[in-house]
Design a protein around this motif. Structure first.
Motif, short mmCIF file in Angstrom:
data_model
loop_
_atom_site.label_atom_id
_atom_site.label_comp_id
_atom_site.label_asym_id
_atom_site.label_seq_id
_atom_site.Cartn_x
_atom_site.Cartn_y
_atom_site.Cartn_z
N PRO A 35 -5.46 11.83 1.27
CA PRO A 35 -6.16 11.14 0.20
C PRO A 35 -5.01 10.00 -0.36
O PRO A 35 -3.72 10.52 -0.54
N VAL A 36 -5.47 8.90 -0.70
CA VAL A 36 -4.55 7.67 -1.55
C VAL A 36 -5.49 7.35 -2.70
O VAL A 36 -6.56 7.01 -2.61
N GLU A 37 -4.59 7.34 -3.66
CA GLU A 37 -5.25 6.83 -4.92
C GLU A 37 -4.81 5.33 -4.89
O GLU A 37 -4.05 4.94 -4.44
N LEU A 38 -5.73 4.53 -5.38
CA LEU A 38 -5.60 3.07 -5.60
C LEU A 38 -4.32 2.84 -6.15
O LEU A 38 -3.81 1.89 -5.48
N ARG A 39 -3.66 3.54 -7.15
CA ARG A 39 -2.51 3.16 -7.77
C ARG A 39 -1.38 3.43 -6.87
O ARG A 39 -0.47 2.57 -6.85
N ASP A 40 -1.56 4.39 -5.60
CA ASP A 40 -0.75 4.60 -4.58
C ASP A 40 -0.43 3.38 -3.79
O ASP A 40 0.67 2.79 -3.25
N LEU A 41 -1.37 2.71 -3.50
CA LEU A 41 -1.75 1.39 -2.57
C LEU A 41 -0.97 0.59 -3.31
O LEU A 41 -0.22 -0.33 -2.65
N GLN A 42 -1.43 0.31 -4.73
CA GLN A 42 -0.89 -0.80 -5.33
C GLN A 42 0.73 -0.81 -5.55
O GLN A 42 1.53 -1.82 -5.34
N ALA A 43 1.32 0.53 -5.71
CA ALA A 43 2.54 0.84 -5.71
C ALA A 43 3.34 0.38 -4.23
O ALA A 43 4.41 -0.06 -4.26
N THR A 44 2.71 0.73 -3.34
CA THR A 44 3.10 0.58 -1.97
C THR A 44 3.18 -1.27 -1.92
O THR A 44 4.47 -1.51 -1.27
N ILE A 45 2.15 -1.75 -2.16
CA ILE A 45 2.38 -3.31 -2.08
C ILE A 45 3.54 -3.84 -3.00
O ILE A 45 4.17 -4.68 -2.53
N ILE A 46 3.43 -3.40 -4.15
CA ILE A 46 4.46 -4.10 -4.99
C ILE A 46 6.00 -3.58 -4.42
O ILE A 46 6.68 -4.61 -4.55
N ARG A 47 5.95 -2.44 -3.96
CA ARG A 47 7.57 -2.29 -3.40
C ARG A 47 7.78 -3.36 -2.13
O ARG A 47 9.16 -3.84 -2.01
N GLN A 48 6.78 -3.40 -1.33
CA GLN A 48 6.84 -4.33 -0.12
C GLN A 48 7.04 -5.72 -0.51
O GLN A 48 7.98 -6.62 -0.03
N LEU A 49 6.73 -6.26 -1.90
CA LEU A 49 6.90 -7.54 -2.59
C LEU A 49 8.59 -7.51 -3.03
O LEU A 49 8.68 -8.63 -3.41
N GLY A 50 9.04 -6.60 -3.16
CA GLY A 50 10.31 -6.41 -3.64
C GLY A 50 10.63 -6.10 -5.08
O GLY A 50 11.47 -6.18 -5.50
N PHE A 51 9.58 -5.42 -6.01
CA PHE A 51 9.49 -5.27 -7.21
C PHE A 51 9.50 -3.64 -7.27
O PHE A 51 9.08 -2.79 -6.54
N ASP A 52 9.99 -3.15 -8.28
CA ASP A 52 9.72 -1.98 -8.61
C ASP A 52 8.56 -1.77 -9.76
O ASP A 52 8.49 -2.13 -10.89
N HIS A 53 7.49 -0.74 -9.18
CA HIS A 53 6.16 -0.57 -9.94
C HIS A 53 6.40 -0.06 -11.36
O HIS A 53 5.70 -0.21 -12.24
N HIS A 54 7.55 0.52 -11.63
CA HIS A 54 7.95 1.37 -12.90
C HIS A 54 8.12 0.29 -13.90
O HIS A 54 7.97 0.37 -15.22
N TYR A 55 8.74 -0.88 -13.46
CA TYR A 55 9.29 -1.97 -14.45
C TYR A 55 8.19 -3.25 -14.53
O TYR A 55 8.33 -4.09 -15.31
N LEU A 56 7.25 -3.17 -13.68
CA LEU A 56 6.32 -4.39 -13.40
C LEU A 56 5.34 -4.08 -14.61
O LEU A 56 4.48 -3.38 -14.33
N THR A 57 5.13 -4.75 -15.53
CA THR A 57 4.33 -4.69 -16.76
C THR A 57 3.49 -5.94 -17.09
O THR A 57 3.84 -7.02 -16.82
N MET A 58 2.38 -5.70 -17.77
CA MET A 58 1.58 -6.92 -18.28
C MET A 58 1.27 -6.63 -19.74
O MET A 58 1.09 -5.43 -19.98
N PRO A 59 1.18 -7.73 -20.65
CA PRO A 59 0.82 -7.49 -21.98
C PRO A 59 -0.83 -7.30 -22.02
O PRO A 59 -1.61 -7.94 -21.47
N PHE A 60 -1.33 -6.35 -22.75
CA PHE A 60 -2.60 -5.86 -22.80
C PHE A 60 -2.74 -5.12 -24.08
O PHE A 60 -2.22 -3.94 -24.52
N GLN A 61 -3.56 -5.62 -25.11
CA GLN A 61 -3.75 -4.98 -26.23
C GLN A 61 -2.71 -4.73 -27.11
O GLN A 61 -2.76 -3.71 -27.59
#
Length: 81
Positions: A35-61
């Motif tokens: 099983p794969v969670e959507l966040r796992d797929l997102q983290a994999t794509i983000i890594r392949q783009l050269g970023f670390d998903h732990h530090y990639l943030t967006m402002p919200f509320q």
């Protein structure tokens, strides 16, 4: 939209070719293997783009939210070439 299973094709970007990851039952409803969670797929794509998903943030509320959320995330190493 199916609540538990989805299909996505990834090509290039360091993803192995000809790989299937995960398996559903005969009617495509229940996940029976890898099983794969959507966040796992997102983290994999983000890594392949050269970023670390732990530090990639967006402002919200007024807070900086991680794109992959706060739950544990695993990069899908077995689909990466």
């Amino acid at each position: 939209h199916h609540p538990g299973a989805f299909t996505v094709w990834l090509t290039g970007g360091g993803i192995k070719g000809g790989v299937s990851h995960g398996l559903t039952d005969d009617v495509g409803y229940n996940i029976v293997e890898n099983p794969v969670e959507l966040r796992d797929l997102q983290a994999t794509i983000i890594r392949q783009l050269g970023f670390d998903h732990h530090y990639l943030t967006m402002p919200f509320q007024g807070l900086d939210q991680r794109i992959t959320g706060v739950k544990p995330v695993k990069v899908l190493e077995d689909i990466i070439a």
